[in-house]
Design an enzyme around this catalytic site. Structure first.
Site, PDB file in Angstrom:
ATOM      1  N   ASP A  14      29.887 -18.385  11.989  1.00 31.96           N
ATOM      2  CA  ASP A  14      29.805 -19.126  13.259  1.00 31.96           C
ATOM      3  C   ASP A  14      31.100 -19.094  14.050  1.00 31.96           C
ATOM      4  O   ASP A  14      31.093 -18.839  15.257  1.00 31.96           O
ATOM      5  CB  ASP A  14      29.402 -20.581  13.002  1.00 31.96           C
ATOM      6  CG  ASP A  14      27.906 -20.705  12.724  1.00 31.96           C
ATOM      7  OD1 ASP A  14      27.179 -19.704  12.903  1.00 31.96           O
ATOM      8  OD2 ASP A  14      27.475 -21.798  12.320  1.00 31.96           O
ATOM      9  N   ARG A  94      38.590 -33.619   8.693  1.00 32.52           N
ATOM     10  CA  ARG A  94      38.271 -33.464  10.128  1.00 32.52           C
ATOM     11  C   ARG A  94      39.284 -34.097  11.064  1.00 32.52           C
ATOM     12  O   ARG A  94      39.685 -33.473  12.054  1.00 32.52           O
ATOM     13  CB  ARG A  94      36.840 -33.959  10.433  1.00 32.52           C
ATOM     14  CG  ARG A  94      35.745 -33.225   9.664  1.00 32.52           C
ATOM     15  CD  ARG A  94      35.993 -31.745   9.563  1.00 32.52           C
ATOM     16  NE  ARG A  94      34.883 -31.008   8.964  1.00 32.52           N
ATOM     17  CZ  ARG A  94      34.999 -29.800   8.432  1.00 32.52           C
ATOM     18  NH1 ARG A  94      36.168 -29.194   8.414  1.00 32.52           N
ATOM     19  NH2 ARG A  94      33.960 -29.185   7.922  1.00 32.52           N
ATOM     20  N   ASP A 123      30.434 -33.728  11.423  1.00 32.72           N
ATOM     21  CA  ASP A 123      31.740 -33.121  11.699  1.00 32.72           C
ATOM     22  C   ASP A 123      32.045 -33.013  13.185  1.00 32.72           C
ATOM     23  O   ASP A 123      33.179 -33.195  13.614  1.00 32.72           O
ATOM     24  CB  ASP A 123      31.830 -31.749  11.017  1.00 32.72           C
ATOM     25  CG  ASP A 123      31.928 -31.881   9.501  1.00 32.72           C
ATOM     26  OD1 ASP A 123      32.419 -32.932   9.041  1.00 32.72           O
ATOM     27  OD2 ASP A 123      31.508 -30.954   8.789  1.00 32.72           O
ATOM     28  N   SER A 174      25.609 -23.613   2.584  1.00 35.09           N
ATOM     29  CA  SER A 174      26.716 -23.888   3.499  1.00 35.09           C
ATOM     30  C   SER A 174      27.748 -24.691   2.712  1.00 35.09           C
ATOM     31  O   SER A 174      27.429 -25.751   2.172  1.00 35.09           O
ATOM     32  CB  SER A 174      26.204 -24.675   4.701  1.00 35.09           C
ATOM     33  OG  SER A 174      27.287 -25.309   5.335  1.00 35.09           O
TER      34      SER A 174
HETATM   35  N1  ARG Z   1      27.784 -34.389   4.452  1.00 34.48           N
HETATM   36  C1  ARG Z   1      29.191 -34.268   4.297  1.00 34.48           C
HETATM   37  C2  ARG Z   1      29.906 -34.933   5.424  1.00 34.48           C
HETATM   38  O1  ARG Z   1      29.329 -35.190   6.445  1.00 34.48           O
HETATM   39  C3  ARG Z   1      29.627 -32.858   4.090  1.00 34.48           C
HETATM   40  C4  ARG Z   1      29.379 -31.872   5.197  1.00 34.48           C
HETATM   41  C5  ARG Z   1      29.863 -30.579   4.717  1.00 34.48           C
HETATM   42  N2  ARG Z   1      29.532 -29.416   5.467  1.00 34.48           N
HETATM   43  C6  ARG Z   1      29.071 -28.284   4.906  1.00 34.48           C
HETATM   44  N3  ARG Z   1      29.086 -27.228   5.615  1.00 34.48           N
HETATM   45  N4  ARG Z   1      28.624 -28.223   3.683  1.00 34.48           N
HETATM   46  O2  ARG Z   1      31.068 -35.246   5.300  1.00 34.48           O
END
Ligand code: ARG
Length: 402
Positions: A14, A94, A123, A174
């Site tokens: 991406d 983040r 995120d 992912s």
């Molecule tokens: N659900 C978790 C969060 O919002 C992890 C997100 C992780 N992203 C991924 N691409 N696996 O913090």
């Protein structure tokens, strides 16, 4: 001269497509920034890829120390665990990335920042809100939220533009990882009934394959901060790395959770967080010994709020400052050592000691040396139970007499 935009670049499909797409759609020059938060990847290769795909500049920033010191450890001291299970590894990285984007944008004179988050997750919120707090003059571009391409279309776009497709995008999952943990989503995991296949795990052994003999580890804390491992003073990065290895080998730190995203979606998340699991367990055990009943009770409420604010993207809020001040104050005497037993996926506290312990053997013991005045309990109970006695007389409850 074209305006420039600073993109948080992971090297994945991406964000690679985003470099081309931003150039095409907005006519802006892309400066790629990759934060090293201890994800254990070859970031020099990531940097080169950004340039190859069309970034005018690409930088990798070693943010590991900053990450541990200013994000991970405050979360640990707060005992902030989202919905009681998620140690917040992704969520903590983040705000750091948002800050980095703003810093680089300032340095480079860029007018915008960009990230690869989709419009369905947490995120995007965390980065957008971070940028709004730290660099409100900057425009935020989120290609994956704007372009409306499916995964196949994104791959086709990459092929059309000769963007190399990373091997990882052949993986059905992912994945986001840093020192504090690994988050895995998608593929078969989207069926909440399906047991996670072994191949989703990279840091932890299955309980079945873990050693038959338990491992022991001792964590030393000072002011609520982990400072040593088995008696060796270590910096935060090394301590977490070593603990990830050790606890992971014993299968500790696998988490399977139906999680509530801020945007209202329930999603199935798999995490691996061996060091985080051990450290949260140890820290809480030491607090149980060094904080009063009232401090502990109130701190649990603060912990839940703290976890929510991290998860919900409110890192750069005054509310956070206020809670952090409280947490910091509670940690003055959280010092000592905790001994844990790691065995086939379990992590149990088996010993704790502290120079500031509130545990008094002379008060707790049933053996000789007992200094607790048992006779004084009679007067204490008389007064403690007084309101109950009065109310029971004045307002009888029928059920209790049956
Ligand atoms: N659900 C978790 C969060 O919002 C992890 C997100 C992780 N992203 C991924 N691409 N696996 O913090």
């Amino acid at each position: 001269m074209a305006q420039s935009v600073v993109l948080a670049y992971s090297g994945g499909l991406d964000t690679s497509v985003a470099i081309k797409w931003i150039k095409e759609k907005y006519g802006m020059d892309v400066i790629a920034v990759t934060a090293d938060v201890g994800g254990d990847r070859d970031l020099e290769a990531v940097r080169e890829k950004a340039l190859k795909v069309g970034a005018v500049k690409a930088v990798v920033v070693d943010a590991r120390d900053d990450f541990v010191r200013h994000y991970v450890f405050p979360c640990l001291r707060a005992d902030a665990i989202y919905q009681g299970v998620y140690p917040l590894a992704t969520a903590l990285s983040r705000p750091l990335i948002a800050r980095l984007l703003v810093d680089v944008a300032e340095k480079e004179g860029a007018t915008a920042v960009a990230h690869g988050c989709t419009g369905k997750g947490n995120d995007q919120v965390r980065i957008d809100v971070g940028v709004a707090a730290l660099g409100p003059h900057l425009k935020v571009i989120a290609p994956a939220r704007e372009w409306g391409m499916t995964r196949e279309q994104t791959i086709a776009y990459a092929q059309r533009h000769a963007i190399p497709i990373p091997v990882t995008s052949a993986s059905p999952y992912s994945i986001d990882q840093n020192l504090w943990g690994r988050s895995i989503e998608c593929g078969v995991l989207e069926d909440p009934w399906a047991e996670p296949p072994e191949d989703v795990f990279a840091w932890t052994a299955s309980a079945q394959d873990a050693p038959d003999r338990p491992g022991y580890v001792e964590i030393g804390f000072e002011q609520g901060l982990p400072a040593s491992l088995d008696g060796r003073a270590l910096d935060g990065i090394t301590l977490i790395q070593e603990l990830n290895g050790l606890a992971g080998q014993h299968g500790v730190g696998r988490i399977d959770h139906i999680e509530d995203r801020l945007v209202g979606i329930k999603s199935r998340e798999i995490y691996e967080a061996p060091a985080a699991t051990v450290l949260f367990t140890a820290h809480q055990a030491l607090e149980a010994m060094t904080l009063s009943r009232e401090q502990l009770k109130f701190k649990q409420k603060v912990a839940a709020e703290y976890a929510d604010l991290i998860y919900n993207g409110l890192w750069f809020s005054s509310f956070h400052q206020d809670l952090a001040a409280y947490v910091g104050s509670t940690q003055r005497y959280v010092a000592g050592t905790v001994r844990l037993k790691l065995h086939k996926g379990t992590c149990r506290v088996v010993g704790r000691k502290s120079a500031h312990s509130l545990y008094r053997h002379s008060l707790a013991t049933y053996d000789k040396g007992d200094q607790f005045d048992q006779g004084a309990s009679v007067g204490f109970i008389h007064i403690w139970g007084l309101p109950v006695k009065v109310q029971a007389e004045a307002q009888p409850e029928k059920e209790w007499k049956q």
